[in-house]
Design an enzyme around this catalytic site. Structure first.
Site, PDB file in Angstrom:
ATOM      1  N   GLU A 196       0.874  -1.169   0.000  1.00 54.65           N
ATOM      2  CA  GLU A 196       0.000   0.000   0.000  1.00 54.65           C
ATOM      3  C   GLU A 196       0.912   1.219   0.000  1.00 54.65           C
ATOM      4  O   GLU A 196       1.720   1.406   0.908  1.00 54.65           O
ATOM      5  CB  GLU A 196      -0.902  -0.003   1.232  1.00 54.65           C
ATOM      6  CG  GLU A 196      -1.743  -1.254   1.411  1.00 54.65           C
ATOM      7  CD  GLU A 196      -2.977  -1.263   0.526  1.00 54.65           C
ATOM      8  OE1 GLU A 196      -3.310  -0.186  -0.016  1.00 54.65           O
ATOM      9  OE2 GLU A 196      -3.603  -2.328   0.394  1.00 54.65           O
ATOM     10  N   GLU A 236       4.238 -49.995 -28.899  1.00 51.78           N
ATOM     11  CA  GLU A 236       5.270 -51.016 -29.045  1.00 51.78           C
ATOM     12  C   GLU A 236       6.001 -51.079 -27.711  1.00 51.78           C
ATOM     13  O   GLU A 236       6.682 -50.129 -27.319  1.00 51.78           O
ATOM     14  CB  GLU A 236       6.224 -50.656 -30.183  1.00 51.78           C
ATOM     15  CG  GLU A 236       5.559 -50.457 -31.541  1.00 51.78           C
ATOM     16  CD  GLU A 236       5.141 -51.762 -32.188  1.00 51.78           C
ATOM     17  OE1 GLU A 236       5.639 -52.830 -31.757  1.00 51.78           O
ATOM     18  OE2 GLU A 236       4.317 -51.732 -33.130  1.00 51.78           O
TER      19      GLU A 236
END
Length: 1705
Positions: free
Chosen positions: A312, A733
């Site tokens: 802030e 595979e």
């Protein structure tokens, strides 16, 4: 204390001045800084930077420093402003290895503005300091990638007001939807589903969430305002109560980071700068300050890997700009110091121990802190840590856990690279700990330490997850059967064993179903399958699938992963598809073929139907047929076919049209399949390496491959799955060794276990849901389609569907027969499937077709027509509608290539000046939507014509329409259905649409240009795809200037199409789901930069007056055919609107008085020459507004007309150029005049009306001819103008002028723009003479000009001077006026002309009232308008302007009062002014009222321009309507002008006209029965003024309501008095006559006489008078009895008869 603050301020000011002077070293504070400076680093600090300013700044900085600065947008705000991020780094285009990412986000609340400006200053500061070699900044930018977002809420900032410190109300804090963005992020305290995480978020929030999650940010600052403090996580607690600390695991770290900023800030560390603040050290825990749920800083920490602190910065949220320099001074060091904190703690790379490749998505945690970060795409991680000793732990699927201890020293960053071993290769004994080996390199203040890693051992990996001992052995058929039966029996509640068929040798093709509800398809639960052993000698799949069954079933209830899979998935596992082949195969086979095929020696993976070729054996094997049937019976979503012989995940297509190996064959879901294949490969320890089986040549990147790219396989099963079902199947595979020894099975199981599980879990990705109808009934067999992907899936029996997709936004559309499609934009997550249900409404297309498309069923077709069918459709339209359609094919050279359907009615005349519109549908073969829309348009037009639709009939009558459905027919044949976009721009320009270069070589492009050159269309539209927007020239990016001379025309053509389209101009671009940069709205093609050599550009450059635009109507180039109905519905009205808009402009023909075309004429519109067509026709499209049209010819009269073009309306402006020679005109007798007028009326009866005003003294008719071109049409009331040929013998020339004018107006209407405009704006009444007696005979010997006397004679047949008798008498006696005067007075009163012109002889000039010298004083405002009218006529006719040639009369602009020329009373001129609505002029056309015949032609030529100009003034001044408050028109209202005696009256429709010169006037309106109304009106010309009158309801000068109340009160008072009198008299009568008394509750009045008494009569009268005003009371009708005597005669029952009993309803 004040001295200290002053000293600090001065110290900081020194460094500020240093910055301005070019010295960017932060530590230098020896020069005073000016806090009031307005320029900082050449950046103006005297103002706040708005959105456009920041965009401009970012572009400028990137241009100046392309290697240092870049910018990008992460999304858009509600109001479509980009969320801009400026990126700054030493090599901004590519982040360096291990270079951390830092970000600042400002202006999250739009009214908190300081941070926004600080980001601008920081950007400039970093750049300038780097350029000036500031060591600190150079070090930072060389090692950090910095991202600065000046505004997360640009919409709010634009709403905020400077100086607003508190931000109350609509201050701009929230975004444009009124949502606080810092309350809009997901909360870490709630257990949210993925859908809930993203739902109900604002666009700004979603964009930032995605930015945080998808980028490896390390540290961040969020800049706010309203206080001065550094607030660190957490921002809220689970209880959401203020005042309670909510600590993160890194609380000490966050406190330190907050302190770094606060302590380096000019004032923040005080902690009490703002009222009510008390923050020790200037820092606070967010939740302790106040609870904020849904904040961004917590999201960074909880959902990303980023630490964020909120700062802030100022007490006032939006301070004045003068405060900005001091804010920069306060924050500069804080901003720098905080960024440098990104280099603290530990960092490193998590890599594969064998390959050394970085691992993405690995979780890196600290044993001492319950928080983890995730590795980046390159395996990098950064972990901010405070000094101390920590244990780093890396965890990831498929890998051993890696652990390493590290020491963090203050001011250093330790690099710790973690190496992870795949599970199958994990060490089986504990590795000894190694001493850290440090290699230290120091750069500035950062120290890097590299440390090795230890690995944790995994025990008996092959047994992990099993509760029963797994069998690592080969199972022959009977073993397999027994094993599966045993599992099915043991886990009967979770399994169903079934067979899908038998092999050639009769072996069952067993499938094990595993589910928490076996045998049942559970709605919403996807179905998955594995198939093994398709090739009998490839056995690893067979055995691993058996182990997988056991693993899943053993783990149910104990293994979370297995349990989740079984509970959420219906799993089907077929361990062997080729049991016969397996029995023939032999263990130890490495790469042989024995047992590969089935018992018929057929390779089953070549036996499925193929999309490109016939398979080697067309006869389907029993195994193939069984599996095909099985796939069709179950709604499988995902599948894998397990093979052996290599190590790779193979995905479709398996072959290509060429049948060639090594050619990539991409299926529509190529990206999805790659993701699926990677899911298997990446979970495998060796497959991703991509170098299987020690082959020196075969390399599979990431362990995956496209089937055809590897080698082409026709008839494969995985392609058949994809083409014929919902199933996505890959082929895996699994081993280099096809039939390895049984002893290796355990290792193969370990290698593939995680891959098998991970691949199964992929079934739960993408999007899923249910499809219902409006009643909630599930819809099966609905089609689910995804934009850009030419592959659909179908919903299952319960309406459930699953669609595998890659993460990102997708536009999903659902179709079902009989229902309208439904589309949704769906954001698919990276994790589990997003659920999105669809509800389909019944398809109203048949109803819509009947109402909007004439019931053309062919337009409801779902598919595309091929080229032959398209030509057949056009030929069919020609055959059915030969009166309006012609198919142009093979009629000319160009039509051999390009076929056209010409539509429009046939024109019998030689002149066809209709607008020509051409619509292309297929310039680009890969964009075939236009083909379908154009042929549908043709059917629509033909059907509308057949059904006699007025709009279609008028369109086809007024337009030549050329429909060109297809140009690029060859490109269409080769186009790929479902293709959404081009892979590269060059593909677009290879089609015919991109072949219109200056040197055209494409034969179809050549034919198109030949067609355009022959047809010469005025407006051309090309229907294209690739977005939803309108495009117009220029297309060429190099065109300079970028705009064309026809910009306004292109604008209205494109707007006509776009405004009629339902989505084209919407703020939400429907195509952004496919392309976030998708164009929208209306734009120049050059803005896209991809359209080269387009027809759009070619026509603009080479074909004069051919204006072409393009309508892009589909996001996808080649969308699903089922979208065509929707696309047709969306674009039908737009297509018609475009054709209507093509009429907007001017069109006409130039002819001479004989009607012959004037080909030599020059026509200019707004100063630009327009080329004439055949028969001297012209046409030009023009934007709305005023335009000037000028026509010239060397030997004919030139003409100019001002036109007002209305939207989508054609303005006809033909011209008749009159001869420059004088006309031959002869005098007409009375009967000659009558015959002349009757002939004109007979020839032009449609627009004229011949009537008689009255009769003369000798009973001759006073004829008048009214020209009203809108007679009978619904048209607003228009003013009436009268032209009068004089009043007697001295005005004979005027009569001939009026006759000539009458003929001219009638003959030129619709052939001359000026005349047509006059007659459309006014009703014209033409009166050759008001005194037929005085000019009845043809003059025998007209006076010669030299001896002609200037005399004025208006005597009628009785010798009465008519122009002295127009006196209105006040008496009501018998009218003694001459009959001509009486008739004319009635005529002028009834007709209510706004203007009148009287042609007079015997003088020269224009005369205005008064003729009577007693009224010579003529005041404003009428003096001005009369002067103006007279001057206009005089100037146009060339009359003397200063001195008359007759009588030496002085003129002012050719005008004077009539009393100066011929003073007399009782004139027609004055009567018009004083006693009618008309302003009249006397035009004295010549000294001689009856010139010679040969002079009449010249006289007409002289006065023609003045007469026509006068008629154009009919609407000058004010006009309007008079209505009551309910908009009912009021007739007869009197409109007066203050200062003028002249009054006009409202006529039909309440309309009125009052000629006035420009100025301000006070207008009053009066009408009996209404209140007067007065307005101050500014007259500019043709102004519309509406008066609404309130009814005057006063009675006796009192308001009606007051009168009613008073009258009612008086009446009531009288009633009361009468009632009292009647009551008294009645009681007296009773006492005298009877001795009765009234029983209780009775109100009866008694009367014993046979007739009503006076009292009763009076009471009755009162009752009648008050009946409607008084509320009745309920009365009793009880009997009364005689109290004195009991005699039966007196016991008489009396009942009240005059007051009836009230009936209750």
């Amino acid at each position: 204390m004040g001295d200290v603050v002053l000293w600090q301020t001065l110290l900081v000011s020194l460094s500020f001045v240093t910055l301005i002077s070019g010295n960017s070293t932060l530590s230098s504070s020896h020069v005073k800084e000016d806090v009031n400076a307005t320029f900082l680093d050449n950046l103006d600090t005297s103002k706040y930077h708005h959105y456009e300013d920041i965009v401009t700044l970012a572009k400028s900085l990137k241009e100046q420093h392309p290697h240092l600065v870049d910018f990008y947008s992460i999304g858009q705000s509600v109001q479509s402003r980009d969320l801009l991020v400026i990126k700054i780094s030493e090599n901004v285009q590519e982040r360096g290895h291990m270079e951390p990412m830092f970000k600042y986000v400002a202006n999250m609340h739009g009214d908190e503005t300081v941070g926004r400006e600080l980001m601008v200053y920081l950007t400039h500061y970093l750049i300038n300091s780097y350029v000036n070699n500031d060591p600190r900044v150079v070090r930072l930018l060389n090692n950090t990638e910095i991202h600065l977002m000046p505004s997360m809420n640009p919409d709010g900032f634009e709403m905020a007001k400077e100086g607003n410190c508190n931000g109350f109300g609509r201050s701009g804090r929230e975004n444009a939807n009124g949502v606080d963005l810092n309350r809009n992020f997901p909360s870490q305290w709630k257990l949210l589903s993925e859908k809930e995480i993203y739902s109900n978020r604002e666009p700004e929030t979603l964009a930032v969430m995605s930015w945080i999650v998808n980028n490896p940010f390390v540290l961040s600052g969020n800049l706010h305002g309203g206080s001065v403090v550094a607030s660190y996580p957490f921002d809220d607690t689970s209880r959401h109560t203020d005042g309670f600390e909510s600590k993160t695991p890194d609380d000490n770290l966050f406190r330190y980071l907050a302190t770094v900023y606060a302590s380096n800030h000019g004032t923040m560390s005080r902690g009490n700068l703002c009222p009510g603040d008390n923050f020790p050290g200037g820092i606070t825990n967010g939740a302790y300050w106040y609870d904020v749920e849904g904040g961004m800083q917590d999201f960074n920490y909880a959902f990303g890997s980023c630490a964020e602190v909120t700062f802030e910065l100022s007490c006032c949220k939006y301070p004045g700009r003068s405060n900005l320099p001091s804010e920069w001074i306060n924050n500069r060091e804080s901003l720098m110091s905080f960024m440098e904190m990104v280099h603290m703690g530990a960092k490193g790379v998590v890599m594969d121990a064998d390959s050394g490749e970085g691992l993405e998505g690995i979780s890196v945690s600290v044993e001492e802190l319950n928080y983890n970060v995730t590795t980046s795409r390159l395996g990098e991680y950064w972990r901010l840590l405070m000094p101390g000793n920590y244990t780093l732990i890396a965890r990831g699927y498929g890998y051993d856990t890696a652990v390493q201890e590290v020491s963090i020293v203050n001011g250093t960053v330790s690099q710790v690279d973690l190496k992870m071993k795949r599970l199958a290769e994990a060490a089986t004994v504990l590795a000894s700990s190694e001493s850290p080996i440090a290699a230290t390199s120091e750069e500035g203040t950062h120290t890097t330490t590299t440390i090795s890693t230890t690995t944790v051992r995994v025990k008996k990996p092959e047994e992990e997850g099993f509760t029963t001992v797994p069998e690592f052995m080969y199972h022959h058929y009977h073993d397999l059967e027994a094993f599966m039966q045993k599992l099915a029996k043991r886990y009967s509640n979770l399994t169903r064993l079934y067979s899908v068929g038998t092999s050639v040798e009769g072996r069952e093709l067993y499938v094990m179903e595993i589910s928490d509800n076996p045998g049942v398809h559970e709605p919403g639960e996807p179905e998955f399958k594995y198939i093994g052993n398709m090739h009998g000698n490839e056995v690893i799949g067979r055995e691993t699938l058996l182990l997988l069954m056991q693993y899943l079933l053993d783990g149910y209830g104990t293994n979370e992963r297995a349990t989740r899979l079984i509970n959420s998935t219906r799993i089907h596992i077929m361990p062997t598809m080729n049991p016969d082949g397996f029995e023939a195969a032999r263990e130890g086979d490495v790469s042989g073929v024995l047992g590969r095929t089935n018992a018929n020696d057929i390779d089953l993976n070549r036996n499925f139907p193929d999309q490109f070729f016939r398979t080697q054996v067309e006869e389907r094997q029993p195994e193939t047929l069984a599996v095909m049937k099985w796939i069709k019976e179950y709604p499988f979503v995902l599948s894998a076919n397990l093979h052996g012989g290599s190590l790779v995940a193979n995905y479709p297509w398996d072959d290509n049209p060429q049948g060639r190996s090594g050619v990539y064959s991409k299926c529509p879901d190529d990206e999805v399949f790659k993701k699926l294949a990677k899911a298997y490969s990446f979970a495998h320890p060796r497959m991703p390496i991509g170098k299987p089986c020690s082959s020196p040549t075969v390399v599979f990147r990431d362990g995956i491959t496209n089937g055809a790219k590897w080698y082409s396989v026709s008839g494969g099963m995985q392609d058949w799955n994809y083409l014929n079902s919902n199933t996505f199947e890959i082929t895996v595979e699994m081993s280099c060794h096809k039939y390895p020894p049984a002893r290796d099975l355990a290792s193969y199981w370990m290698e593939n276990k995680n891959s098998l599980l991970s691949f199964m879990e992929q079934v739960h990705t993408g999007v899923k849901g249910f499809i219902f109808d409006e009643s909630g009934k599930p819809l099966s067999n609905a089609t689910v389609s995804v934009a850009g992907i030419d592959h659909s899936v179908m919903s299952a029996a319960d309406g459930d569907y699953w669609r595998l997709l890659v993460p990102g936004e997708h536009l999903v559309t659902v179709y079902a027969d009989g229902y309208e499609p439904s589309s949704k934009k769906i954001n698919v997550s990276y994790l589990w499937a997003v659920q999105e249900n669809f509800t389909l409404n019944l398809d109203d297309s048949p109803m819509w077709s009947a109402e909007e498309d004439f019931g053309v069923t062919e337009n409801l077709m779902n598919g595309y027509l091929n080229n032959s069918a398209l030509n057949a459709a056009m030929a069919n339209i020609e055959n059915q509608y030969m009166d309006i359609a012609e198919f142009l094919a093979n009629d000319s050279d160009w039509s051999m290539k390009v076929h056209v359907l010409q539509m429009g009615t046939k024109v019998e005349t030689d002149v066809d000046n209709r607008v020509r519109v051409m619509i292309f549908g297929g310039l680009y073969g890969a964009q075939p939507v236009g083909r379908e829309l154009v042929i549908r348009l043709a059917r629509h037009l033909a059907a509308g014509w057949a059904k006699k639709n007025r709009e279609i009939q008028k369109l086809l009558q007024d337009t030549q329409i050329f429909l060109v459905p297809a140009v690029d027919t060859i490109g269409f044949d080769s186009a790929e259905p479902g293709m959404c976009g081009y892979s590269k721009a060059s593909e677009l320009n290879k089609e015919v649409g991109g072949s219109f270069s200056p040197e055209i070589s494409n034969e179809y492009a050549e034919a198109t240009i030949a067609m355009l050159s022959q047809v010469k269309p005025h407006a051309v539209l090309s229907i294209e795809s690739g977005g939803i927007f309108m495009r117009f020239p220029h297309d060429d990016p190099s065109s300079n200037p970028p705009t064309t001379p026809y910009e306004a025309v292109f604008q209205f053509l494109t707007e006509a199409y776009a405004r009629a389209h339902p989505t084209m101009l919407k703020s939400e671009n429907p195509c952004k789901v496919l392309n976030k940069y998708a164009p929208s709205g209306i734009l120049h093609g050059q803005a896209l930069g991809v359209y080269k050599n387009s027809l759009l550009e070619y026509t603009n450059s080479n074909l004069q007056n051919v204006l072409m635009v393009s309508a892009h109507v589909s996001c996808c180039n080649y969308p699903d055919g089922r979208e065509l109905i929707t696309l047709w519905r969306q674009n039908k009205d737009s297509l018609l609107s475009f054709m209507h808009a093509a009429h907007q402009g001017v069109a006409g023909q130039v002819i001479d008085e004989q009607g012959h075309p004037v080909m030599s004429a020059n026509v200019q519109v707004d100063g630009k020459e327009l080329k004439l067509g055949d028969q001297a026709t012209f046409r030009k499209l023009l934007p709305t507004g005023s335009h000037t049209l000028q026509v010239t010819s060397s030997d004919l009269e030139n003409k100019t007309v001002n036109l007002v073009i209305e939207a989508h309306k054609e303005t006809l402006a033909s011209f008749t150029l009159d001869s420059l020679k004088d006309s031959v005109i002869a005098y007409h007798s009375y009967y000659g005049t009558e015959d002349y007028m009757r002939n004109l009326f007979s020839n032009f009866s449609e627009i004229s009306h011949l009537y008689s005003i009255g009769r003369s003294a000798q009973s001759r008719q006073i004829l008048a001819l009214e020209i009203d071109v809108t007679s009978g049409a619904k048209f607003p009331n228009r003013p009436s103008v009268a032209v009068i040929g004089g009043l007697g013998e001295s005005d004979r020339g005027g009569k001939e002028l009026v006759l000539e004018l009458t003929k001219y107006l009638l003959s030129h209407y619709d052939h001359d723009a000026a005349v047509s405009k006059i007659l459309k704006n006014a009703k014209v009444h033409l009166v050759p003479t008001l005194n037929p007696d005085g000019s009845a005979d043809i003059p025998k010997s007209p006076s010669k000009e030299p001896t002609c006397e200037s005399r004025i004679d208006t005597k009628n047949g009785n010798g009465v001077e008519l122009d002295s008798n127009f006196i209105v008498k006040d008496t009501e006696g018998e009218d003694s006026s001459p009959p001509e005067v009486s008739a004319v007075r009635k005529w002028m009163t009834d007709r209510k002309f706004s203007l009148a012109l009287i042609l007079r002889g015997g003088a020269q000039g224009v005369a205005v009232p008064y003729s009577d010298t007693h009224n010579s004083t003529f005041l404003s405002p009428d003096a001005k308008i009369f002067q103006y009218l007279g001057a206009v006529y005089s100037s146009a006719s060339g009359l003397p302007q200063e001195v008359s040639m007759c009588g030496n009369i002085n003129l002012v602009n050719g005008t004077t009062q009539d009393g100066v020329i011929h003073p007399h009373s009782g004139s027609l001129l004055d009567c018009f002014y004083e006693h009618s609505d008309t302003l009249a002029l006397n035009v004295y056309y010549g000294c001689c009222g009856t010139p010679e015949d040969k002079v009449l032609g010249h006289l007409w030529k002289q006065h023609k321009a003045g007469l026509l100009k006068f008629l154009t003034l009919s609407g000058v001044g004010a006009m309007g309507y008079v209505t009551d408050l309910y908009n009912a028109p009021l007739y007869g209202a009197k409109i007066s002008i203050e200062g003028s005696p002249h009054i006009v009256t409202s006529v039909d429709h309440g309309s009125w006209w009052r000629p006035l010169s420009p100025g301000v006037y006070t207008l009053s309106v009066q009408l009996d029965g209404y209140y007067e109304e007065t307005k101050l009106v500014q007259v500019m010309g043709g102004d519309l003024v509406v008066f609404k009158l309130k009814r005057d309801d006063r009675v006796m000068e009192l308001p009606r309501m007051v009168f009613i109340i008073l009258a009612g009160s008086v009446t009531l008072l009288l009633m009361v008095c009468c009632l009292c009198i009647a009551s008294i008299r009645s009681q007296a009568q009773r006492k005298k006559t009877y001795g009765f008394h009234q029983l209780s509750h009775s109100v009866d009045i008694f009367n014993d006489s046979s007739s009503a008494s006076e009292d009763e009569t009076e009471a009755k009268l009162l009752r009648e008078n008050t009946k409607s005003k008084m509320k009745k009371k309920r009365v009793s009708s009880l009997p009364y009895h005689d109290l004195v005597s009991s005699s039966s005669d007196e016991d008489e029952l009396f009942v009240k008869a005059s007051f009836p009993k009230k009936v209750q309803r």
